[in-house]
Scaffold this active site. Sequence first.
Site, PDB file in Angstrom:
ATOM      1  N   GLY A 266     -10.874  50.904 -33.033  1.00  0.00           N
ATOM      2  CA  GLY A 266     -10.519  49.942 -31.997  1.00  0.00           C
ATOM      3  C   GLY A 266      -9.025  49.675 -32.003  1.00  0.00           C
ATOM      4  CB  ALA A 267      -6.768  47.719 -32.750  1.00  0.00           C
ATOM      5  CG  MET A 268      -4.010  51.169 -37.974  1.00  0.00           C
ATOM      6  SD  MET A 268      -5.226  50.803 -39.272  1.00  0.00           S
ATOM      7  CE  MET A 268      -4.131  50.370 -40.614  1.00  0.00           C
ATOM      8  CD  GLU A 269      -5.223  46.670 -40.699  1.00  0.00           C
ATOM      9  OE1 GLU A 269      -5.860  47.115 -39.730  1.00  0.00           O
ATOM     10  OE2 GLU A 269      -5.660  46.663 -41.866  1.00  0.00           O
ATOM     11  CG  ASN A 270      -0.350  50.985 -38.056  1.00  0.00           C
ATOM     12  OD1 ASN A 270      -0.976  51.572 -38.911  1.00  0.00           O
ATOM     13  ND2 ASN A 270      -0.611  51.123 -36.765  1.00  0.00           N
ATOM     14  CG  HIS A 302      -9.506  41.891 -36.643  1.00  0.00           C
ATOM     15  ND1 HIS A 302     -10.552  41.465 -37.431  1.00  0.00           N
ATOM     16  CD2 HIS A 302      -9.101  43.067 -37.180  1.00  0.00           C
ATOM     17  CE1 HIS A 302     -10.757  42.332 -38.403  1.00  0.00           C
ATOM     18  NE2 HIS A 302      -9.895  43.331 -38.267  1.00  0.00           N
ATOM     19  CD  GLU A 303      -6.614  45.392 -35.629  1.00  0.00           C
ATOM     20  OE1 GLU A 303      -6.092  45.639 -36.738  1.00  0.00           O
ATOM     21  OE2 GLU A 303      -7.821  45.634 -35.391  1.00  0.00           O
ATOM     22  CG  HIS A 306      -5.862  43.098 -40.701  1.00  0.00           C
ATOM     23  ND1 HIS A 306      -6.602  42.863 -41.840  1.00  0.00           N
ATOM     24  CD2 HIS A 306      -6.674  43.810 -39.870  1.00  0.00           C
ATOM     25  CE1 HIS A 306      -7.810  43.392 -41.697  1.00  0.00           C
ATOM     26  NE2 HIS A 306      -7.889  43.967 -40.511  1.00  0.00           N
ATOM     27  CD  GLU A 325     -10.781  45.505 -41.828  1.00  0.00           C
ATOM     28  OE1 GLU A 325     -10.963  44.635 -40.957  1.00  0.00           O
ATOM     29  OE2 GLU A 325      -9.772  46.238 -41.839  1.00  0.00           O
TER      30      GLU A 325
HETATM   31 ZN   LIG Z   1      -9.502  44.932 -39.548  1.00  0.00          ZN
END
Ligand SMILES: [Zn+2]
Length: 881
Positions: A266-270, A302-303, A306, A325
Site C-alpha cells: 500500500g505504501a512505505m514509510e521510508n 500510518h506511514e 512510522h 506495525e
Molecule cells: Zn506500517
Amino acid sequence: MRTSQPQTIYLKDYEVPPFLVDHTDLRFELFEDGARVHSTLSMRRNPESAAGQPLELDGDSLELESVALDGQALSDRDYEATPASLRIDSVPDQFSLSVVTWIRPQDNTRLEGLYKSSGMFCTQCEAEGFRCITYYPDRPDVMARFRTRIEADQSRYPVLLSNGNDVERGELDDGRHYAVWEDPFPKPSYLFALVAGDLVEKRDQFTTVSGREIDLRMYVEPRNAEKCDHALVSLKKAMRWDEEVYGREYDLDIFMIVAVDDFNMGAMENKGLNIFNSSCVLASPDTATDMAFQRIESIVAHEYFHNWSGNRVTCRDWFQLSLKEGFTVFRDTQFSSDMGSPTVKRIEDASLLRTAQFAEDGGPMAHPVRPDSYMEISNFYTLTVYEKGCEVVRMIHTLLGPEQFRAGSDLYFERHDGQAVTTDDFVRAMEDASGRDLSQFRLWYEQAGTPRLTVEDEYDDAQGTYRLTIHQSVPATPGQPEKQPQHIPFAVGLIGEQGKALPLRLSADEDENDAPTQRVLELTGDSHTFTFHGLQARPVPSLLQGFSAPVRVDYPWTRDQLMFLMSHDPDGFNRWDASQRLASDVIESLMHQPKDVRTDRRLLTAYRHLLADRSLDQALVARMLQLPTVAALIEQSETADVQAIHEARRRVLTELAVELRDDLVACYRRNQESGEYRLEPEDIARRALKNTALAWLLHVNDEEGRMLAVKQFEGATNMTDRASALRALVNSDFEGDRQQALDRFYGQFKEDPQVVEQWFAIQASSPNAGSLAHVEALLEHEAFDWKNPNKIRSVVGAFAGQNLSHFHAKDGSGYRFLAKHILALDETNPQIAARLVSPLTRWRKFKNVYSEGMKSALETLRDKPDLSKDVYEVVHKSLKD
Ligand SMILES: [Zn+2]
C-alpha cells in the site's frame, strides 16, 4: 521439482551483526539500460560479536563490477562473490569498503529494490529489497547515516529524490544532472528510498509544536496534479494529532510523499520520503469513493506515524515486525476514530479481524504475532502481525488506561530512540511506566490461534444475583499443540428489562451509585466466575463490549435477546454484533431448507425499525443493515458449504428486500444528495445508507430501483454515488442498463488507472456479472496489465477473495483458474503470486466437494519446478499434514 528446499530462519538463532556500518555513501548513475551503483561503507567490527568472523554481505541478482578495501582494488582471489552474496575472509577491525554493482531496474518485475514504474525510477526496500541494489548487511539492526548522490538525464528525470535533506544539486555533461541527499538519522537499509522522474510538485507547510517550519512536498505525475489535496490535508492532521496525543514532533526539514502506479504494497514509510501506491494516496471527489478518502487519510497517517514508531525506534529483526506495525496500526486506528465515527471504525476493524485474521489464525499459515520462524519474510506481512498485533497493543491500552499507556509510550521512545529493539522491549516499557506485571500478557505475542471464550450464566431470583462463568481455551496451531491461558480484558455490561444498562456490583456491599455500568473483567485462568449483586430480574448480558479482545465468544443468546440488544445495548459495537449474530442465525437455519420456508419475521421487524430509526448514528444503521458476508459465514461454520451459504443468504436478502421495498424507497429518497459534495461523517453515513437501500432494491430487480439507479449514475456529482449505482446495476438482472453503465463509466474514466481498477473490481466481485468467463474476458481487456499489482488485485484478487460463489464453483474451475495465474506470476512477481495463494490455503475448512479441488490446485503449484521461495512456503505449509 525443486532441487533444494528453501531454508527456514529461526528467531532462536538470532545473533548480533558481526559488522556495523557507521556511514553509507551511495552514488547512483541511472541509465535507460541499467544503473550503476557505487557504494562506500565505513564499517567496523561489532564489539559485541565474536572475534575473527569473515565479512559477508547480502545480495540478490547483482552483477559485481569492482571491490576495493580502504581504497585498494581487490582481485577476485581476495573475495568470493555470487549474485546473492559477497564474502571477504580477511578484513581489519575498521575499514572502508567500496563496491560497484550493475543492476537492471527496467527489467525488474518483482518490484523489489530499484525498478521502473511508468517511466520513473523508484524503490521498495522493505523487507529485503536493498540487497537487490548493492551488497550490504541488509538487516534492520544495522543502522547507518546515508548520503545519496543521484545522477540522471535532466530532461527525462528532472526530479531526483532520496531520504533526508537536499544538500546539493548541479549539472553534468551530456544533459545530465545530479542531486545529493543527506539523512542525519541513522537508519536500517529497509528505509532507504530513491525516486527519479518527471513529476510535478505540490507544496504545503506545517509548523510544528516547537515552531519549526516543515516543507511538505508531494510528487505525482502531471495528470494527477489535482488529486493531492486530500493527502496533504490528511498529513497535516496526522502531524498535529501525533504531537497532541503522543507528544511526537517531526524531525527533518522536509517531508515528501511520492505516488507510483506499480507497487506491491500500500505504501512505505521510508525516512522523510514516503512512497505510496497511487491507489492509496490520490483522490478527488470525481474519482475516489468515501471509503477511498477514509482509507487514504488512515494510510497517510500510518506511514507518517512510522517516523517514530518504526524509524526512530526500529525492529531488531523481522520476527519483531509487529513492534512497528502493531503499534502503528493501533495509532492509526485511534487517529481515524478521532476523525470520524469511533463505533463504525471499531466495527470495520473487528469485521476484518473476525473474518480474515481469524481465518488465518485457524489455517495452516497460523503464526504468533511475533513469529518464531519463516522461509520468506514477505509472507509475514499478515493480518496477524498487523491487525492482531494492533489488538494486542489496544489491550495493553485497555489494561493500563490512557494515562499510563501514554507514560509507557513516552518511556519507550525515550529509552530506545535510535535503537533496533524487540516487542519485549515495548512491553517492558509499558510495565516499567505503569508498575503492572504483563508477563502472562506476553503470551499474546508468542501463542498463535484465536482464544475461545465459552460463557455460562445463572440467575438467582431469591438472592438477586447473576453469575457469569467464563471458560477460556486456545486452539492448537501448527507447531504449537499445547497452549496456556492468556490474559484477556473482557468488557461486559448487563442490560435490564427496561433496556437500561445496570450498575455492576461485584459485591453485596458495593454502593449502587458507585458501580459502573461497564466493567473490564481480567481473565487469566482456564475459567472464572463473577457474581453481580442487587438485581431485580434476569438481565441480558452484553459481552466483549467494544470488541475488547480478539477472541471468539460463545453464549447462547436467543433471537429475542439479540433483537433486544440491537435496540438497547448502550455499546454501539455490540448493537451491531447482535444484528450480525441474529442475521447469521437466521441464514444458517435456512440452509438446506425447502424453498417455501420463510425467513423469521423478527429479522424483518428488526430491519424495519432500523430503516426508520433516525435517532441512532446513521453510519451505525448503515452498518447494521449489511447482512454478514459470505466470507464471515464461512468463517463461522464448522465445515463450509459455500453454495448453500450463498443461496441461504440470497434468499434472506431477497425476502427482506421484497418485504421492505417501500421502506427502502423511503430511506433512499430521504437520504438523497442535496447540494455540494462534503466529506463530513454525517454525509458519508447518509450516502452509505442510501446506497445500501439502492443495492437491496436492485437485488430484487425493482423497477423503481432501476430508475433511481440509472438517474443516480447519470447525475452523480461524486464517485461514491456513481460507483454505488454502477455496482447496484451490475448486481441486478437489468442487463441492458448494466452494459450501458459499464461502457459509459469506462469511456469516461479510461485514462485514470485508479478508477479503471474500481471498474474491474466491481465486475470481478459481482455474484451476478462476475462469472469465470467474464473474469477471463476482463484479463484480455486493453486496460489490464499483468505487470501492475493493482490490476491483478482488482481482477484476480477480487474474484478469488470476494466473489465466493463463482470462485468456489463445484467443478473446481475457479481453483484451476487461480492456480494457472499464480504459476505464471511466480515467474515475474513472486510476492504477489504468494499472496494470491491465500484463498486456497484453508481447503480443510470446506466440504469435500470444494476441498478436493482446492487441494489439487495447491498440488499443481507444488509440482512446478523452481517455485519461488515465497510461493513454496505457503503451498508446502498448506499441504502439510
Ligand atoms: Zn506500517
